[in-house]
Design a protein around this motif. Structure first.
Motif, PDB file in Angstrom:
ATOM      1  N   GLN A 143       0.845  -1.182   0.000  1.00  0.00           N
ATOM      2  CA  GLN A 143       0.000   0.000   0.000  1.00  0.00           C
ATOM      3  C   GLN A 143       0.888   1.242   0.000  1.00  0.00           C
ATOM      4  O   GLN A 143       2.005   1.228   0.524  1.00  0.00           O
ATOM      5  N   GLU A 169      -1.342   3.537  -7.974  1.00  0.00           N
ATOM      6  CA  GLU A 169      -2.724   3.713  -8.416  1.00  0.00           C
ATOM      7  C   GLU A 169      -3.677   3.379  -7.280  1.00  0.00           C
ATOM      8  O   GLU A 169      -3.554   2.303  -6.668  1.00  0.00           O
ATOM      9  N   ASP A 170      -4.558   4.295  -6.983  1.00  0.00           N
ATOM     10  CA  ASP A 170      -5.584   4.065  -5.955  1.00  0.00           C
ATOM     11  C   ASP A 170      -4.977   3.620  -4.631  1.00  0.00           C
ATOM     12  O   ASP A 170      -5.491   2.715  -3.957  1.00  0.00           O
ATOM     13  N   GLY A 171      -3.866   4.248  -4.268  1.00  0.00           N
ATOM     14  CA  GLY A 171      -3.238   3.945  -2.993  1.00  0.00           C
ATOM     15  C   GLY A 171      -2.452   2.655  -2.960  1.00  0.00           C
ATOM     16  O   GLY A 171      -2.000   2.222  -1.898  1.00  0.00           O
ATOM     17  N   LYS A 172      -2.294   2.026  -4.121  1.00  0.00           N
ATOM     18  CA  LYS A 172      -1.552   0.774  -4.201  1.00  0.00           C
ATOM     19  C   LYS A 172      -0.280   0.982  -5.029  1.00  0.00           C
ATOM     20  O   LYS A 172      -0.275   1.737  -5.998  1.00  0.00           O
TER      21      LYS A 172
END
Length: 499
Positions: free
Chosen positions: A19, A104-107
């Motif tokens: 993450q 992307e999207d916190g990943k």
């Protein structure tokens, strides 16, 4: 995890590794993408990913020290830029493979190309010339029978096959247009005509010249030193010869510093007996100090004769039989190995290798690097020193090449070396000559310690055993120009070493 192929040329593997919030700035983590390990790093809010192993001896970089955009290997001090993978300090020749990172999207995702390998590089000076677009002819001339090899391995493992210690395979030189002339020696330099003379009488023109002749083992001068069975360690052939001659035989090693002690340790479970003769009270006493020297005498199956020296080697039928010591002791011997220091090769007439700056000699377009060179050491206020470390020779070759290319570059590397004692590694950084005090953390007798060498109330060098990555951290602090005081290292709180 996703896989895709690009026009059949490249195969990429993408892996979700963490993450975005998992790492803070200045932190690193070893992650897996497919079947490959990667070093993931976060600096200044940005993620980057590079190869996880040092290009020198494959040490795990996750155990090293991260400072800014640079990670330093904990074992032998090589440094790499974590954003580009570029090697920034030595030893080692290759940079690290660099991998794409997507957030992307916190990943956090890492994308690796399965066909990527370590970026090709050359033997430091030649490597740097090629990397900086030099298209001219490059010739490496060596007295050795093999191309450039990993010389520190010789005293640590005497029976290695020559192919296992070569720094580069022969096709590498062909690929990069580098000529290697083995078993040749330059005997004279004519700066006026810009040419060198070989021992066979042939001449070779140069535009720019790097003198990096290294050193040779100092021979014994006592009576009997020319007997069969008296050995010097200079080449791969010498190493193999010592190994083969000592199996099941009585070996006497003369000299109790790095080469002598490493050879004795190697032979301790191979020779019938091993004796070490040294002139000081303890091995390494001058360089590492009395406490570490005393500990080193715990080497199994090695008997020490310190505060002594050899007066004569006696033989029978032209072969070694006995070694006579100053105190009257007589050692039975089949093989005698001299490890009493080095001699630099004779310098060429009118060329001075006490350098002002930029690895330049006093002669235009003639540069110098390696053991023969005295140079300004940044961490000692540009004091001119001679440091015969493998790592420094690498760094000097790079700096010489950049200055050959008219890219003014100073040598700013921090000395870093290693040796083996009692089956464990000693790491050392800095320049400890003239130290007056040693401050220890941990316990030398337990073979787990960190030693600070003090001169004029500041730390000038550090050594450790089983205390990684402390020495790598100290090397980075020195490289950044930070001064460690005696008061700092005397304190109980050493949290600054873990930063």
């Amino acid at each position: 995890m996703k896989q895709c192929e690009d026009s059949g040329q490249e195969e990429e593997v993408t892996g979700l590794v963490c993450q975005e919030s998992d790492l803070k700035d200045g932190e690193m983590k070893e992650v897996s993408v497919g079947d490959q390990k990667v070093l993931l790093v976060r600096t200044q809010g940005q993620y980057s990913a590079v190869g996880n192993k040092c290009s020198h001896y494959n040490a795990p970089l996750i155990k090293g020290v991260l400072v800014g955009d640079r990670v330093r290997c904990p074992f032998h001090g090589a440094c790499f830029n974590v954003k580009t993978g570029d090697i920034e300090d030595y030893p080692g020749l290759d940079s690290l493979p660099r991998h794409k990172v997507k957030v992307e999207d916190g990943k956090v995702y890492v994308v690796i190309n399965k066909k990527v390998r370590d970026r090709p590089a050359s033997l430091v000076c030649a490597e740097t010339l090629r990397q900086n677009s030099f298209q001219g002819r490059i010739i490496i001339v060596t007295k050795d029978a093999v191309p450039p090899f990993d010389k520190p391995k010789l005293s640590k493992a005497l029976n290695l096959d020559s192919s296992s210690i070569l720094l580069r395979p022969s096709d590498f030189y062909q690929q990069h247009g580098i000529e290697v002339w083995t078993e040749k020696e330059v005997v004279a330099v004519n700066p006026a005509d810009r040419c060198v003379k070989m021992s066979d009488g042939s001449l070779q023109h140069y535009n720019q010249l790097l003198i990096s002749t290294g050193c040779r083992a100092r021979p014994l001068s006592c009576p009997g030193s020319n007997l069969n069975g008296v050995k010097l360690l200079q080449s791969h052939k010498d190493a193999n010869d010592i190994h083969n001659s000592c199996i099941g035989q009585r070996a006497v090693v003369i000299g109790a510093s790095f080469i002598g002690m490493e050879v004795a340790a190697y032979l301790s479970n191979k020779a019938a007996s091993v004796a070490v003769v040294g002139t000081s009270r303890y091995p390494f006493e001058r360089s590492l100090g009395l406490e570490i020297g005393k500990m080193s005498m715990q080497e199994q199956n090695v008997k020490f004769y310190m505060n002594n020296e050899v007066t004569e080697i006696k033989g029978e039928d032209g072969k070694v039989k006995e070694v006579l010591l100053k105190n009257g002791t007589v050692l039975q011997a089949d093989v005698v190995i001299a490890g009493i220091g080095n001699l630099t090769f004779p310098l060429f007439k009118n060329i001075c290798t006490v350098l002002l700056q930029f690895m330049k000699t006093n002669v235009t377009d003639v540069f110098s690097a390696g053991d023969i060179t005295s140079f300004p050491l940044t961490i000692r206020g540009d004091q001119r020193v001679n440091v015969g470390h493998w790592q420094m020779s690498h760094a000097q070759g790079r700096v010489a090449a950049l200055n050959m290319m008219n890219k003014p570059t100073k040598l700013e590397s921090v000395p870093f070396f290693w040796t083996m004692l009692l089956g464990k590694s000693i790491r050392y950084t800095g320049y400890g000559e003239g130290y007056t005090e040693i401050i220890f953390k941990g316990k030398v007798e337990e073979k787990k310690f960190l030693a600070f060498y003090i001169k004029e109330e500041v730390v000038v060098a550090a050594a450790s055993m089983m205390f990684d990555p402390a020495v790598a951290r100290i090397a980075e602090l020195m490289a950044a120009g930070q001064i460690l005081t005696k008061a700092q290292v005397q304190a109980e709180d050493l949290s600054w070493l873990q930063m």
